[in-house]
Design a protein around this motif. Structure first.
Motif, PDB file in Angstrom:
ATOM      1  N   ASP A 119       0.837  -1.210   0.000  1.00  0.00           N
ATOM      2  CA  ASP A 119       0.000   0.000   0.000  1.00  0.00           C
ATOM      3  C   ASP A 119       0.871   1.258   0.000  1.00  0.00           C
ATOM      4  O   ASP A 119       0.590   2.224  -0.723  1.00  0.00           O
ATOM      5  N   HIS A 120       1.925   1.259   0.806  1.00  0.00           N
ATOM      6  CA  HIS A 120       2.810   2.425   0.841  1.00  0.00           C
ATOM      7  C   HIS A 120       3.614   2.547  -0.449  1.00  0.00           C
ATOM      8  O   HIS A 120       3.841   3.660  -0.929  1.00  0.00           O
ATOM      9  N   LEU A 121       4.023   1.433  -1.020  1.00  0.00           N
ATOM     10  CA  LEU A 121       4.732   1.497  -2.299  1.00  0.00           C
ATOM     11  C   LEU A 121       3.825   2.059  -3.386  1.00  0.00           C
ATOM     12  O   LEU A 121       4.293   2.760  -4.287  1.00  0.00           O
ATOM     13  N   ASP A 122       2.537   1.770  -3.273  1.00  0.00           N
ATOM     14  CA  ASP A 122       1.577   2.292  -4.258  1.00  0.00           C
ATOM     15  C   ASP A 122       1.424   3.813  -4.175  1.00  0.00           C
ATOM     16  O   ASP A 122       0.915   4.429  -5.099  1.00  0.00           O
ATOM     17  N   THR A 123       1.868   4.416  -3.065  1.00  0.00           N
ATOM     18  CA  THR A 123       1.771   5.875  -2.920  1.00  0.00           C
ATOM     19  C   THR A 123       2.978   6.596  -3.513  1.00  0.00           C
ATOM     20  O   THR A 123       3.002   7.819  -3.543  1.00  0.00           O
ATOM     21  N   ALA A 124       3.966   5.850  -3.982  1.00  0.00           N
ATOM     22  CA  ALA A 124       5.227   6.449  -4.409  1.00  0.00           C
ATOM     23  C   ALA A 124       5.044   7.472  -5.533  1.00  0.00           C
ATOM     24  O   ALA A 124       5.662   8.538  -5.499  1.00  0.00           O
ATOM     25  N   ALA A 125       4.218   7.182  -6.516  1.00  0.00           N
ATOM     26  CA  ALA A 125       4.045   8.108  -7.641  1.00  0.00           C
ATOM     27  C   ALA A 125       3.488   9.449  -7.152  1.00  0.00           C
ATOM     28  O   ALA A 125       3.984  10.513  -7.541  1.00  0.00           O
ATOM     29  N   GLN A 126       2.489   9.418  -6.293  1.00  0.00           N
ATOM     30  CA  GLN A 126       1.925  10.651  -5.751  1.00  0.00           C
ATOM     31  C   GLN A 126       2.939  11.364  -4.862  1.00  0.00           C
ATOM     32  O   GLN A 126       3.064  12.582  -4.899  1.00  0.00           O
ATOM     33  N   PHE A 139       9.530  10.795  -1.044  1.00  0.00           N
ATOM     34  CA  PHE A 139       9.482   9.377  -1.399  1.00  0.00           C
ATOM     35  C   PHE A 139       9.339   8.563  -0.120  1.00  0.00           C
ATOM     36  O   PHE A 139       9.826   8.972   0.933  1.00  0.00           O
ATOM     37  N   PRO A 140       8.649   7.395  -0.204  1.00  0.00           N
ATOM     38  CA  PRO A 140       8.505   6.565   0.989  1.00  0.00           C
ATOM     39  C   PRO A 140       9.794   5.795   1.269  1.00  0.00           C
ATOM     40  O   PRO A 140      10.391   5.218   0.366  1.00  0.00           O
ATOM     41  N   SER A 141      10.205   5.829   2.517  1.00  0.00           N
ATOM     42  CA  SER A 141      11.318   5.036   3.009  1.00  0.00           C
ATOM     43  C   SER A 141      10.735   4.085   4.048  1.00  0.00           C
ATOM     44  O   SER A 141      10.214   4.528   5.076  1.00  0.00           O
ATOM     45  N   ILE A 142      10.798   2.792   3.756  1.00  0.00           N
ATOM     46  CA  ILE A 142      10.099   1.789   4.558  1.00  0.00           C
ATOM     47  C   ILE A 142      11.103   0.866   5.233  1.00  0.00           C
ATOM     48  O   ILE A 142      12.040   0.397   4.589  1.00  0.00           O
ATOM     49  N   THR A 143      10.901   0.613   6.513  1.00  0.00           N
ATOM     50  CA  THR A 143      11.664  -0.400   7.239  1.00  0.00           C
ATOM     51  C   THR A 143      10.670  -1.476   7.666  1.00  0.00           C
ATOM     52  O   THR A 143       9.673  -1.180   8.321  1.00  0.00           O
ATOM     53  N   TRP A 144      10.951  -2.715   7.260  1.00  0.00           N
ATOM     54  CA  TRP A 144      10.061  -3.849   7.530  1.00  0.00           C
ATOM     55  C   TRP A 144      10.894  -4.927   8.210  1.00  0.00           C
ATOM     56  O   TRP A 144      11.836  -5.449   7.618  1.00  0.00           O
ATOM     57  N   THR A 145      10.583  -5.214   9.468  1.00  0.00           N
ATOM     58  CA  THR A 145      11.362  -6.196  10.223  1.00  0.00           C
ATOM     59  C   THR A 145      10.430  -7.129  10.988  1.00  0.00           C
ATOM     60  O   THR A 145       9.225  -6.901  11.082  1.00  0.00           O
TER      61      THR A 145
END
Length: 97
Positions: free
Chosen positions: A51-58, A65-71
């Protein structure tokens, strides 16, 4: 670069620059999913990541740009929208913007 993701799940540590590394991210996520204790929780977090990656264009249009940490740690997901520097914006859009 539209987005950045750092991940650490089930002992696998990787970072990805999107959209260039999208295929590698999908392969890594599938590999990690097979190793986690709770696939349903993994799928839920994976949905949030997508969902957050889908916001990248906007976000790019807004100069971020979104910077995501997934752990698989205590805070499984962290998302920040970081400002794109003026120099990087010129590279993306040209100096007329």
């Amino acid at each position: 670069m539209d987005a950045y993701l750092f991940g650490r799940i089930a002992g696998e540590v990787r970072s990805f620059t999107l959209p260039e590394d999208r295929e590698a991210l999908d392969v890594w996520a599938a590999h990690c999913r097979a190793r986690v204790r709770d696939p349903a929780e993994f799928d839920n977090l994976h949905r949030f990541v997508n969902d957050h990656l889908d916001t990248a264009a906007q976000a790019l249009l807004e100069g971020t740009f979104p910077s995501i940490t997934w752990t698989d740690g205590d805070v499984p997901l962290s998302v920040s929208y970081l400002l794109i520097s003026g120099e990087a914006r010129e590279d993306c859009y040209g100096s007329g913007r």
